[in-house]
Design a protein around this motif. Structure first.
Motif, PDB file in Angstrom:
ATOM      1  N   PRO A   1      42.745  41.695  45.553  1.00  0.00           N
ATOM      2  CA  PRO A   1      41.813  40.590  45.348  1.00  0.00           C
ATOM      3  C   PRO A   1      40.448  41.055  44.850  1.00  0.00           C
ATOM      4  CG  PRO A   1      42.093  41.048  47.683  1.00  0.00           C
ATOM      5  CD  PRO A   1      43.123  41.862  46.965  1.00  0.00           C
TER       6      PRO A   1
ATOM      7  N   PRO B   1      36.356  39.617  44.560  1.00  0.00           N
ATOM      8  CA  PRO B   1      35.455  38.571  45.059  1.00  0.00           C
ATOM      9  C   PRO B   1      35.135  37.530  43.989  1.00  0.00           C
ATOM     10  CG  PRO B   1      34.660  40.731  45.703  1.00  0.00           C
ATOM     11  CD  PRO B   1      35.772  40.964  44.728  1.00  0.00           C
TER      12      PRO B   1
ATOM     13  N   THR C   1      41.976  31.484  41.745  1.00  0.00           N
ATOM     14  CA  THR C   1      40.820  31.565  42.643  1.00  0.00           C
ATOM     15  C   THR C   1      41.083  30.724  43.868  1.00  0.00           C
ATOM     16  OG1 THR C   1      39.316  31.864  40.772  1.00  0.00           O
ATOM     17  CG2 THR C   1      38.340  31.206  42.869  1.00  0.00           C
TER      18      THR C   1
ATOM     19  N   LEU D   1      39.933  33.260  50.794  1.00  0.00           N
ATOM     20  CA  LEU D   1      40.328  34.539  51.369  1.00  0.00           C
ATOM     21  C   LEU D   1      39.749  34.684  52.776  1.00  0.00           C
ATOM     22  CD1 LEU D   1      42.013  37.062  50.544  1.00  0.00           C
ATOM     23  CD2 LEU D   1      39.829  38.204  50.190  1.00  0.00           C
TER      24      LEU D   1
ATOM     25  N   PHE E   1      33.586  40.437  50.483  1.00  0.00           N
ATOM     26  CA  PHE E   1      34.134  39.086  50.361  1.00  0.00           C
ATOM     27  C   PHE E   1      33.336  38.139  51.241  1.00  0.00           C
ATOM     28  CE2 PHE E   1      37.943  41.514  49.084  1.00  0.00           C
ATOM     29  CZ  PHE E   1      38.227  40.855  47.901  1.00  0.00           C
TER      30      PHE E   1
ATOM     31  N   ALA F   1      38.158  34.348  46.551  1.00  0.00           N
ATOM     32  CA  ALA F   1      38.609  35.540  45.835  1.00  0.00           C
ATOM     33  C   ALA F   1      39.461  35.119  44.656  1.00  0.00           C
ATOM     34  CB  ALA F   1      39.409  36.453  46.757  1.00  0.00           C
ATOM     35  N   GLN F   2      39.620  36.044  43.740  1.00  0.00           N
ATOM     36  CA  GLN F   2      40.546  35.886  42.623  1.00  0.00           C
ATOM     37  C   GLN F   2      41.683  36.880  42.873  1.00  0.00           C
ATOM     38  OE1 GLN F   2      39.408  36.903  38.398  1.00  0.00           O
ATOM     39  NE2 GLN F   2      38.958  34.716  38.353  1.00  0.00           N
ATOM     40  N   TRP F   3      42.921  36.401  42.744  1.00  0.00           N
ATOM     41  CA  TRP F   3      44.070  37.243  43.087  1.00  0.00           C
ATOM     42  C   TRP F   3      45.225  36.892  42.166  1.00  0.00           C
ATOM     43  CZ3 TRP F   3      45.193  38.032  49.045  1.00  0.00           C
ATOM     44  CH2 TRP F   3      45.708  39.322  49.240  1.00  0.00           C
TER      45      TRP F   3
END
Length: 474
Positions: A133, A135, A343, A346, A400, A404-406
């Protein structure tokens, strides 16, 4: 294939399962881990046949005393399988391949497999990681964004997420107001640093809630031990998860394993048979090995007896037009959805929390793709990277504070589960399997995956992320 991260993760998973001796599958392209010195067999007569055959073979050819071959699990259980010890892992050599060879003749007589390795089932960004992930600022809305609609407790669709549990501050996000379940165990290490894959289940729940507002989401921490569990235990834990609240409308499962076979996981036989007799729809991640090797339980979708009860999901890249570089693919993957740079929720809403990257990014895509994929961006150096050990580079750390972007098929899966749930709400359809059929049948969307046009589902509130071709270094 790109085995580097798979090998980097091996020690991590071994540390999470300290009492289990693990080995890597002999077929590197299959990307699986299993328990050394142990095989699985069906309870009853088949287990006795396996035990006797292996004992005779090892006594005659390898000089082992009969006691080396014995059952180590309960005599019978709901999963229908038992563990049989075929050797001592402490002796060094793994005897499982010898046991499998000893049973080939017996399997040919029975016309079906009698025995299997005890594989490690893992979250779909674990032993086959898409990425880690990144932020995202709180000012940036989730993607997919929350859909319009209100929560109706009388008609809300029940969704069970079998994953890593909920982070302690998940309730600070309004999106998860109607989400409950198990708390994530061991969120941080002794230094207060977020552990690897913590927040995985929370992130999945956030995507589901965004796509389908009228859902009762329950997250179970079935995979809280670094996202990994032995196949022999996984069936039991799945039964425990559904028994706690009854069979839900939908199960969202972003975990599994390959095994180099086309007939499923022996340890899931009992659960899958019972699932087939319910009305529940299992929506399962296809995995992130960039491979066409079946990844179970998602690949059950291609077996005729499970075609209605399992929906397998692959991942599209950021623009939604073609496959993400990491996604598994093949005829056993039924549908694809956005799964790159989503997005979502988290952790760190109450107090920002640090995270240290475990894997390093690559100079070029590890799977040979030419767009700016998550293999390359954003750049970071990870603790487990062999390159870091050789150069002495310091691993990168981030903070974080909520979002988050994952990336991964792990997250394309809840997007599809949410679309099925939203279809049920919009059309007052109470049968999730019928909703799946209606949704896929009415959709005209498609995407390019390895040169083929395949069915695709894109949440209405999902926003494409521009995809660029990275500049060549000079």
């Amino acid at each position: 294939m790109a085995p580097q991260r798979f090998h980097e993760q091996f020690d991590q998973i071994q540390r999470a399962l300290p009492d289990v001796a693990l080995a890597m599958g002999p077929q590197e392209e299959a990307h699986y881990l299993y328990e050394r010195g142990v095989v699985l067999a069906r309870d009853g007569e088949e287990a006795r046949l396996v035990e006797d055959t292996v004992r005779t073979h090892f006594t005659e050819t390898r000089g082992l005393v009969p006691d080396h071959v014995r059952r180590t699990g309960p005599a019978a259980n709901r999963t229908g399988v038992t563990r049989i010890r075929v050797g001592d892992p402490a002796q060094g050599e793994d005897v499982v391949p010898h046991a499998l060879r000893a049973l080939r003749e017996a399997e040919e007589r029975q016309s079906r497999p009698l025995v299997a390795r005890n594989h490690v089932v893992h979250v779909a960004v674990n032993a086959c990681p898409g990425d880690e992930p990144v932020p995202a600022p709180r000012s940036e809305p989730p993607n997919p964004a929350p859909a319009e609609g209100r929560y109706d407790p009388e008609s809300a669709v029940g969704v069970l997420v079998v994953d890593t549990g909920l982070v302690h501050d998940h309730a600070s996000c309004p999106l998860l107001a109607h989400t409950g379940g198990d708390a994530q165990t061991g969120e941080t290490d002794a230094g207060g640093v977020l552990r690897q894959y913590v927040g995985h289940g929370t992130f999945i729940a956030g995507i589901l809630a965004a796509v389908a507002p009228s859902t009762d989401i329950t997250v179970r921490g079935t995979l809280s031990d670094a996202g990994a569990v032995l196949e022999s235990e996984f069936g039991t834990r799945l039964f425990e998860a559904v028994d706690q609240g009854g069979w839900p409308d939908i199960i969202s499962l972003s975990a599994g394993t390959s095994n180099g076979r086309t007939d499923g996981l022996l340890g899931l036989d009992g659960f899958m048979r019972e699932l087939r007799e319910q009305r529940t729809l299992l929506v399962a991640a296809a995995g992130n090995n960039a491979s066409d090797v079946p990844f179970w339980p998602a690949a059950y979708a291609a077996l005729p007896e499970y075609a209605d009860s399992v929906l397998s999901v692959g991942a599209l890249r950021g623009d939604g037009e073609s496959a993400a570089c990491f996604t598994n693919h093949g005829p056993w993957v039924r549908v694809y959805a956005p799964g790159e740079r989503l997005t979502g929720v988290l952790t760190g809403f109450d107090t920002p929390v640090p995270y240290v990257y475990q894997h390093s990014t690559y100079d070029t895509c590890r799977y040979g793709f030419t767009y700016a994929c998550t293999c390359q961006y954003p750049r970071h150096t990870g603790v487990l990277s062999e390159a870091r050990e050789s150069t002495g580079a310091k691993p990168d750390q981030v903070m974080f504070d909520g979002l988050a972007q994952w990336s991964g098929t792990s997250f394309a899966t809840p997007a599809v589960a949410g679309l099925v749930a939203a279809h049920m709400t919009a059309h007052r359809e109470r049968d999730p399997r019928a909703a799946r059929t209606q949704l896929l049948g009415s959709s005209t969307e498609s995407a390019d995956v390895r040169g083929a046009r395949v069915p695709a589902l894109r949440p209405p509130t999902w926003r494409p992320v521009p995809v660029a071709t990275p500049a060549r270094s000079v």
